[in-house]
Structure formats: structure tokens, C-alpha cells
Design an enzyme around this catalytic site. Structure first.
Site, PDB file in Angstrom:
ATOM      1  N   TYR A   1      21.802  77.241  39.367  1.00 23.85           N
ATOM      2  CA  TYR A   1      20.678  76.340  39.662  1.00 23.85           C
ATOM      3  C   TYR A   1      19.835  76.881  40.830  1.00 23.85           C
ATOM      4  O   TYR A   1      19.065  76.138  41.414  1.00 23.85           O
ATOM      5  CB  TYR A   1      21.190  74.939  40.004  1.00 23.85           C
ATOM      6  CG  TYR A   1      21.583  74.122  38.797  1.00 23.85           C
ATOM      7  CD1 TYR A   1      22.687  74.475  38.029  1.00 23.85           C
ATOM      8  CD2 TYR A   1      20.859  72.992  38.430  1.00 23.85           C
ATOM      9  CE1 TYR A   1      23.056  73.722  36.926  1.00 23.85           C
ATOM     10  CE2 TYR A   1      21.224  72.237  37.328  1.00 23.85           C
ATOM     11  CZ  TYR A   1      22.318  72.603  36.578  1.00 23.85           C
ATOM     12  OH  TYR A   1      22.679  71.846  35.491  1.00 23.85           O
TER      13      TYR A   1
ATOM     14  N   ASP B   1      28.141  70.634  35.767  1.00 20.17           N
ATOM     15  CA  ASP B   1      27.171  69.909  34.935  1.00 20.17           C
ATOM     16  C   ASP B   1      27.749  69.715  33.539  1.00 20.17           C
ATOM     17  O   ASP B   1      27.741  68.609  32.991  1.00 20.17           O
ATOM     18  CB  ASP B   1      25.869  70.718  34.876  1.00 20.17           C
ATOM     19  CG  ASP B   1      24.824  70.063  33.992  1.00 20.17           C
ATOM     20  OD1 ASP B   1      24.623  68.846  34.139  1.00 20.17           O
ATOM     21  OD2 ASP B   1      24.226  70.768  33.157  1.00 20.17           O
TER      22      ASP B   1
HETATM   23  C1  IPM Z   1      22.536  66.126  35.688  1.00 15.45           C
HETATM   24  C2  IPM Z   1      21.362  66.520  34.852  1.00 15.45           C
HETATM   25  C3  IPM Z   1      20.479  67.455  35.668  1.00 15.45           C
HETATM   26  C4  IPM Z   1      21.295  68.679  36.015  1.00 15.45           C
HETATM   27  C5  IPM Z   1      19.176  67.870  34.978  1.00 15.45           C
HETATM   28  C6  IPM Z   1      18.353  66.678  34.593  1.00 15.45           C
HETATM   29  C7  IPM Z   1      18.376  68.796  35.830  1.00 15.45           C
HETATM   30  O1  IPM Z   1      21.757  67.100  33.663  1.00 15.45           O
HETATM   31  O2  IPM Z   1      22.334  65.475  36.727  1.00 15.45           O
HETATM   32  O3  IPM Z   1      23.661  66.448  35.319  1.00 15.45           O
HETATM   33  O4  IPM Z   1      21.369  69.630  35.241  1.00 15.45           O
HETATM   34  O5  IPM Z   1      21.889  68.654  37.087  1.00 15.45           O
HETATM   35 MN    MN Z   2      23.919  67.092  33.407  1.00 14.08          MN
END
Ligand code: IPM
Ligand code: MN
Length: 341
Positions: free
Chosen positions: A131, A234
Site C-alpha cells: 500500500y 486486507d
Molecule cells: C479495507 C478496504 C480498503 C483497503 C480499500 C477500500 C482501499 O478494502 O479497509 O480493507 O484495501 O484497505
Molecule cells: Mn479490504
């Protein structure tokens, strides 16, 4: 009277509905307790803000967040085209250094669970990994994304997870792919093992991410606290949510040193927007985690027991739980329990 200034970002799609319901519940709990006051400050963020401000987290929202103790955030739509503004959740997580994403996964009464007695919590590193937003096309048709893993961020999320495990069942599983990602997950794993020396009472288990995907199905009841890097966290947090009833009930806390943001794990589900149909429990449980964070643990417990009672009775269940109730009906049933306790 204890007073807390709390930011509310309703978000996109079903966001405004589930946030509205959660606010009603928070207000009922506060009235019931009579010992504290929550001052809500509403702000704009999400895809709905892009047309108006050219960004999904406008500067005035950021300034507003800085004046509050914590934030309740509804689900938001994230545009996928390259060049579009990054996800609002990500922007807020990074801006406030909310380094630990805490996602509890608990079997609920009368809600089908893959196995009985699941009670685990995922602690996901929230600021780096895949990320990091460092992604480019090196030559025509060849793209590269950087997976940044630092000892600093790994250590602080590991310490957070160990502290949590120490207060729970004293078991911590760390999830990685160090057989392939030797350098990055090597750093992550070493950080976990170093921090483990501070917590001799916590048993530590190492699991590869692919195996974890399977073990979550096979023996979910055996896990207590799971710590992992951003993208792995995630992915397994959606899987873990499904073990105990799906995204309709899964909430998360994004924790930093001085600030925290609470949100449902689910997205903005635009196809259900405005239908009074979706399960509001995920956002309500985000509200519950917020109450715990500000120290109003009694109200947090009340919110949980009111919800559990409504689930047990099984009369006001939304469609995802096999019922026919509207979101507002489920909300009313929960409010009724809170008013009567
Ligand atoms: C989460 C969501 C987010 C992420 C997205 C919306 C960016 O999937 O909070 O898990 O990937 O962290
Ligand atoms: Mn997510």
C-alpha cells in the site's frame, strides 16, 4: 460531564444510512449513561467529494479531523483508474499514522459461523507494504509495485499485537511469505521475534499466508491474535469476516499514537444505496470500538449486549442474516433494548 469531540464521515453508497443508524445508537447509549457527551462534527469525504472539491478528502475535512479525538468513517467508493485520488481510508490512515488496523472476528449468537466459538483478532500493518503507493510502468507493458517493509513499522505493529495478545488468550500468529519475500518478510518476521522477547507469556506461531488462508477455514477457533503486513491483512480480514457471518458484521479500528478511525470492513455497496436494506451492525460495531477507545466501556458493552439480544431473538434480522427486516427495523430493535436496560 466528560465530553468527546468525534468526527463523522458518512461516505458513499450505503454509508449515510448505516452511519445515521450508528449515530442514533450512540446517542441512545449516551442518553442512557448520562455521564458523558459526544459532540459530533460532520465532514465530507469519499467519491462524492471528488466532483465538488477535486479530491476525496478535502483540506477542510482534514483540518476538522485534527480538532477531534477520533473519527467514525462510513464506507467509501474508491475509484480504480490510475491517477484517480487514492482511497480516502488510505489517506486518513497515512495522514494520522494509524499504523494498526484491528479487525475482530467473533462468532455471534444465531449467526451461522463456520465453526463455533471463533474469537480472533487480526492486526494488520496499515501504513506500508504493497500500500506504499509506489507503482510505475518501467517499460511498455511492464509494471512494478514496491512492497516497502521497514523494521520501524513492523516493530510498532508487532508490539501493538503482542500487547493485545497479552490481554487476551496469549497466543500470536504472525503471517508472512518469507520463503519467497525473503528480504521484506525477513525484516517483518525478525521484528516480530525481537518484540516477542518483551512478552515471554505469549506463545508465538509462524504461518505462511497461503497456509493461513487454509488454516482459517480448518481451525479458526484456534487463533487468538494474528499479525501481518498490509495486503495479507486486507485479504485475510475479508476471509475471517465470512467465517462468522460476512462483511455485514465486520468492523475495524485504525489505531495510531494520538488518533483513531473506526469503520466497517465492507465497501459502499452502491447497488443497495437508499434501500434501507443492508446490515448496519458492521458500522455499529465500529461505533462500539470507538466507545472502547474513548473509555466509555460500559456503553460499548451495552451496545454489544443489545445487539446480541436482537440477534438471539432473530425477529429483526437483515437479509444477509436470513431475515427480512429493513436496516431501520434492526436499528429500532436494538434501540429498544438499549432504552430498556
Ligand atoms: C479495507 C478496504 C480498503 C483497503 C480499500 C477500500 C482501499 O478494502 O479497509 O480493507 O484495501 O484497505
Ligand atoms: Mn479490504
Amino acid at each position: 460531564m466528560r465530553t468527546y469531540r468525534i468526527a463523522v464521515l458518512p461516505g458513499d453508497g450505503i454509508g449515510p444510512e448505516v452511519v445515521d443508524i450508528t449515530v442514533k445508537v450512540l446517542e441512545a447509549l449516551q442518553k442512557r449513561a448520562g455521564t458523558y457527551k459526544i459532540d459530533l462534527v460532520w465532514g465530507e469525504a469519499g467519491a462524492n467529494a471528488i466532483a465538488k472539491y477535486g479530491t476525496n478528502v478535502p483540506p477542510q475535512t482534514i483540518e476538522m479531523l485534527k480538532t477531534t479525538a477520533a473519527c467514525l468513517k462510513g464506507p467509501m467508493t474508491t475509484p480504480e483508474e490510475p491517477g484517480a485520488p487514492p482511497s480516502a481510508a488510505l489517506t486518513i490512515r497515512k495522514l494520522f499514522n494509524l499504523y494498526a488496523n484491528v479487525r475482530p472476528c467473533l462468532s455471534l449468537p444465531n449467526v451461522p459461523s463456520l465453526k463455533p466459538n471463533i474469537d480472533l483478532t487480526i492486526v494488520r500493518e496499515n501504513t506500508e507494504g504493497l500500500y506504499s503507493n509506489i507503482e510505475f510502468e518501467v517499460s511498455e507493458g511492464v509494471g512494478v509495485a514496491m512492497r516497502v517493509i521497514s523494521r520501524k513499522a513492523s516493530t510498532r505493529v508487532a508490539r501493538f499485537a503482542f500487547k493485545l495478545a497479552d490481554r487476551r488468550r496469549k497466543h500470536l500468529s504472525y503471517v508472512h511469505k518469507a520463503n519467497i519475500l525473503r528480504r521484506t518478510d525477513g525484516i517483518f518476521n525478525q521484528a516480530v521475534l525481537d518484540v516477542s522477547k518483551e512478552f515471554p507469556g505469549v506463545a508465538v506461531e509462524s504461518i505462511h499466508i497461503d497456509n493461513m488462508a487454509m488454516q482459517l477455514m480448518k481451525r479458526p477457533e484456534s487463533f487468538d491474535v494474528i499479525v501481518t503486513t498490509n495486503l495479507f491483512g486486507d485479504i485475510i480480514s475479508d476471509e475471517a469476516a465470512q467465517l462468522v457471518g460476512g462483511l455485514g458484521i465486520a468492523a475495524g479500528a485504525n489505531m495510531g499514537e494520538n488518533y483513531a478511525m473506526f469503520e466497517p470492513v465492507h465497501g459502499s455497496a452502491p447497488k443497495y444505496a437508499g434501500q434501507d436494506k443492508v446490515n448496519p451492525i458492521a458500522t455499529m460495531f465500529a461505533g462500539k470500538m470507538l466507545l472502547e477507545y474513548i473509555g466509555e466501556k460500559g456503553s460499548a458493552r451495552e451496545l454489544q449486549s443489545a445487539t446480541f439480544e436482537v440477534l438471539k431473538e432473530g425477529r429483526a434480522l437483515t437479509y444477509d442474516l436470513g431475515g427480512k427486516a429493513k436496516s431501520s427495523e434492526m436499528c429500532e430493535a436494538i434501540l429498544d433494548k438499549i432504552r430498556r436496560t
